[in-house]
Design a protein around this motif. Sequence first.
Motif, PDB file in Angstrom:
ATOM      1  N   MET A 158       0.841  -1.187   0.000  1.00  0.00           N
ATOM      2  CA  MET A 158       0.000   0.000   0.000  1.00  0.00           C
ATOM      3  C   MET A 158       0.883   1.246   0.000  1.00  0.00           C
ATOM      4  N   ALA A 159       0.447   2.291  -0.725  1.00  0.00           N
ATOM      5  CA  ALA A 159       1.228   3.520  -0.829  1.00  0.00           C
ATOM      6  C   ALA A 159       1.202   4.281   0.488  1.00  0.00           C
ATOM      7  N   LYS A 160       2.347   4.820   0.836  1.00  0.00           N
ATOM      8  CA  LYS A 160       2.444   5.614   2.061  1.00  0.00           C
ATOM      9  C   LYS A 160       2.585   7.075   1.678  1.00  0.00           C
ATOM     10  N   GLY A 161       2.278   7.930   2.620  1.00  0.00           N
ATOM     11  CA  GLY A 161       2.402   9.357   2.371  1.00  0.00           C
ATOM     12  C   GLY A 161       1.097  10.069   2.602  1.00  0.00           C
ATOM     13  N   HIS A 162       1.150  11.353   2.366  1.00  0.00           N
ATOM     14  CA  HIS A 162      -0.033  12.188   2.528  1.00  0.00           C
ATOM     15  C   HIS A 162      -1.020  11.910   1.402  1.00  0.00           C
ATOM     16  N   ARG A 163      -2.284  12.228   1.655  1.00  0.00           N
ATOM     17  CA  ARG A 163      -3.334  11.965   0.671  1.00  0.00           C
ATOM     18  C   ARG A 163      -3.019  12.608  -0.680  1.00  0.00           C
ATOM     19  N   SER A 164      -2.491  13.836  -0.678  1.00  0.00           N
ATOM     20  CA  SER A 164      -2.169  14.517  -1.934  1.00  0.00           C
ATOM     21  C   SER A 164      -1.049  13.800  -2.684  1.00  0.00           C
ATOM     22  N   GLN A 165      -0.082  13.219  -1.965  1.00  0.00           N
ATOM     23  CA  GLN A 165       1.000  12.469  -2.610  1.00  0.00           C
ATOM     24  C   GLN A 165       0.459  11.187  -3.251  1.00  0.00           C
ATOM     25  N   ILE A 166      -0.458  10.542  -2.553  1.00  0.00           N
ATOM     26  CA  ILE A 166      -1.053   9.309  -3.072  1.00  0.00           C
ATOM     27  C   ILE A 166      -1.846   9.613  -4.337  1.00  0.00           C
ATOM     28  N   LYS A 167      -2.621  10.708  -4.308  1.00  0.00           N
ATOM     29  CA  LYS A 167      -3.402  11.105  -5.486  1.00  0.00           C
ATOM     30  C   LYS A 167      -2.499  11.488  -6.654  1.00  0.00           C
ATOM     31  N   ARG A 168      -1.399  12.200  -6.369  1.00  0.00           N
ATOM     32  CA  ARG A 168      -0.463  12.593  -7.417  1.00  0.00           C
ATOM     33  C   ARG A 168       0.143  11.361  -8.075  1.00  0.00           C
ATOM     34  N   ALA A 169       0.530  10.384  -7.267  1.00  0.00           N
ATOM     35  CA  ALA A 169       1.109   9.144  -7.790  1.00  0.00           C
ATOM     36  C   ALA A 169       0.094   8.373  -8.634  1.00  0.00           C
ATOM     37  N   ARG A 170      -1.183   8.395  -8.211  1.00  0.00           N
ATOM     38  CA  ARG A 170      -2.217   7.701  -8.957  1.00  0.00           C
ATOM     39  C   ARG A 170      -2.455   8.364 -10.314  1.00  0.00           C
ATOM     40  N   ASN A 171      -2.380   9.693 -10.365  1.00  0.00           N
ATOM     41  CA  ASN A 171      -2.627  10.411 -11.616  1.00  0.00           C
ATOM     42  C   ASN A 171      -1.453  10.347 -12.580  1.00  0.00           C
ATOM     43  N   GLU A 172      -0.234  10.111 -12.069  1.00  0.00           N
ATOM     44  CA  GLU A 172       0.931  10.063 -12.951  1.00  0.00           C
ATOM     45  C   GLU A 172       0.902   8.860 -13.880  1.00  0.00           C
ATOM     46  N   ASN A 173       0.437   7.709 -13.372  1.00  0.00           N
ATOM     47  CA  ASN A 173       0.408   6.517 -14.235  1.00  0.00           C
ATOM     48  C   ASN A 173      -0.993   6.249 -14.797  1.00  0.00           C
ATOM     49  N   LYS A 174      -1.735   7.322 -15.079  1.00  0.00           N
ATOM     50  CA  LYS A 174      -3.079   7.207 -15.637  1.00  0.00           C
ATOM     51  C   LYS A 174      -2.997   6.912 -17.138  1.00  0.00           C
ATOM     52  N   ASP A 175      -3.944   6.122 -17.614  1.00  0.00           N
ATOM     53  CA  ASP A 175      -4.008   5.762 -19.027  1.00  0.00           C
ATOM     54  C   ASP A 175      -4.472   6.966 -19.848  1.00  0.00           C
ATOM     55  N   THR A 176      -3.674   7.384 -20.839  1.00  0.00           N
ATOM     56  CA  THR A 176      -4.005   8.574 -21.624  1.00  0.00           C
ATOM     57  C   THR A 176      -4.648   8.223 -22.966  1.00  0.00           C
ATOM     58  N   ARG A 177      -4.859   6.937 -23.239  1.00  0.00           N
ATOM     59  CA  ARG A 177      -5.476   6.549 -24.510  1.00  0.00           C
ATOM     60  C   ARG A 177      -6.934   7.008 -24.544  1.00  0.00           C
ATOM     61  N   PRO A 178      -7.405   7.485 -25.712  1.00  0.00           N
ATOM     62  CA  PRO A 178      -8.809   7.918 -25.803  1.00  0.00           C
ATOM     63  C   PRO A 178      -9.741   6.713 -25.729  1.00  0.00           C
ATOM     64  N   LYS A 179     -10.861   6.908 -25.019  1.00  0.00           N
ATOM     65  CA  LYS A 179     -11.803   5.804 -24.884  1.00  0.00           C
ATOM     66  C   LYS A 179     -13.221   6.324 -24.772  1.00  0.00           C
ATOM     67  N   ALA A 180     -14.158   5.398 -24.922  1.00  0.00           N
ATOM     68  CA  ALA A 180     -15.575   5.700 -24.736  1.00  0.00           C
ATOM     69  C   ALA A 180     -16.214   4.477 -24.098  1.00  0.00           C
ATOM     70  N   LYS A 181     -17.150   4.720 -23.192  1.00  0.00           N
ATOM     71  CA  LYS A 181     -17.810   3.625 -22.495  1.00  0.00           C
ATOM     72  C   LYS A 181     -19.318   3.822 -22.541  1.00  0.00           C
ATOM     73  N   LEU A 182     -20.010   2.746 -22.858  1.00  0.00           N
ATOM     74  CA  LEU A 182     -21.472   2.751 -22.851  1.00  0.00           C
ATOM     75  C   LEU A 182     -21.924   1.850 -21.714  1.00  0.00           C
ATOM     76  N   SER A 183     -22.527   2.443 -20.700  1.00  0.00           N
ATOM     77  CA  SER A 183     -22.985   1.672 -19.555  1.00  0.00           C
ATOM     78  C   SER A 183     -24.461   1.319 -19.700  1.00  0.00           C
ATOM     79  N   PHE A 184     -24.830   0.190 -19.173  1.00  0.00           N
ATOM     80  CA  PHE A 184     -26.204  -0.298 -19.155  1.00  0.00           C
ATOM     81  C   PHE A 184     -26.803  -0.432 -20.556  1.00  0.00           C
ATOM     82  N   ALA A 185     -26.000  -0.909 -21.509  1.00  0.00           N
ATOM     83  CA  ALA A 185     -26.501  -1.146 -22.865  1.00  0.00           C
ATOM     84  C   ALA A 185     -27.430  -2.348 -22.835  1.00  0.00           C
ATOM     85  N   ARG A 186     -28.609  -2.229 -23.461  1.00  0.00           N
ATOM     86  CA  ARG A 186     -29.588  -3.307 -23.401  1.00  0.00           C
ATOM     87  C   ARG A 186     -29.293  -4.388 -24.440  1.00  0.00           C
TER      88      ARG A 186
END
Length: 128
Positions: free
Chosen positions: A1-29
């Motif tokens: 588990m990541a240690k540190g302040h909440r802002s550090q944890i959030k920064r680390a989570r955003n650094e390795n975010k997927d930058t590929r374009p995408k689209a999602k359709l939820s609850f498709a019948r």
Amino acid sequence: MAKGHRSQIKRARNENKDTRPKAKLSFARVSTTKAAFVLDAIRGKDVTSALGILAYTPRTGAKLIEKLLKSAVANAENNNGMNPENLYIDECYADKGPTMKRIRPRAQGRAYRIEKKSSHITIILNER
């Protein structure tokens, strides 16, 4: 588990975010199986040929997936500044959504259950 302040944890989570374009359709019948048949046909193809395939596919989810693919291309163009001619379908999958349960009366007082399945369809594009 990541240690540190909440802002550090959030920064680390955003650094390795997927930058590929995408689209999602939820609850498709449409059931995941029916959607998966259409998605298998276009996986790995470039966007123009995939749109051509979807336009002439008579299967259930083809129209929904065509609309979703156009949305993903628009996201790539407007949000990421990518050229639509260079895009291809990197990933596409259908996850299971909630099932609506209905009852059908049958002979001799019995009741049969009808399951109306739904799915969450995701298309992720990438640039060649």
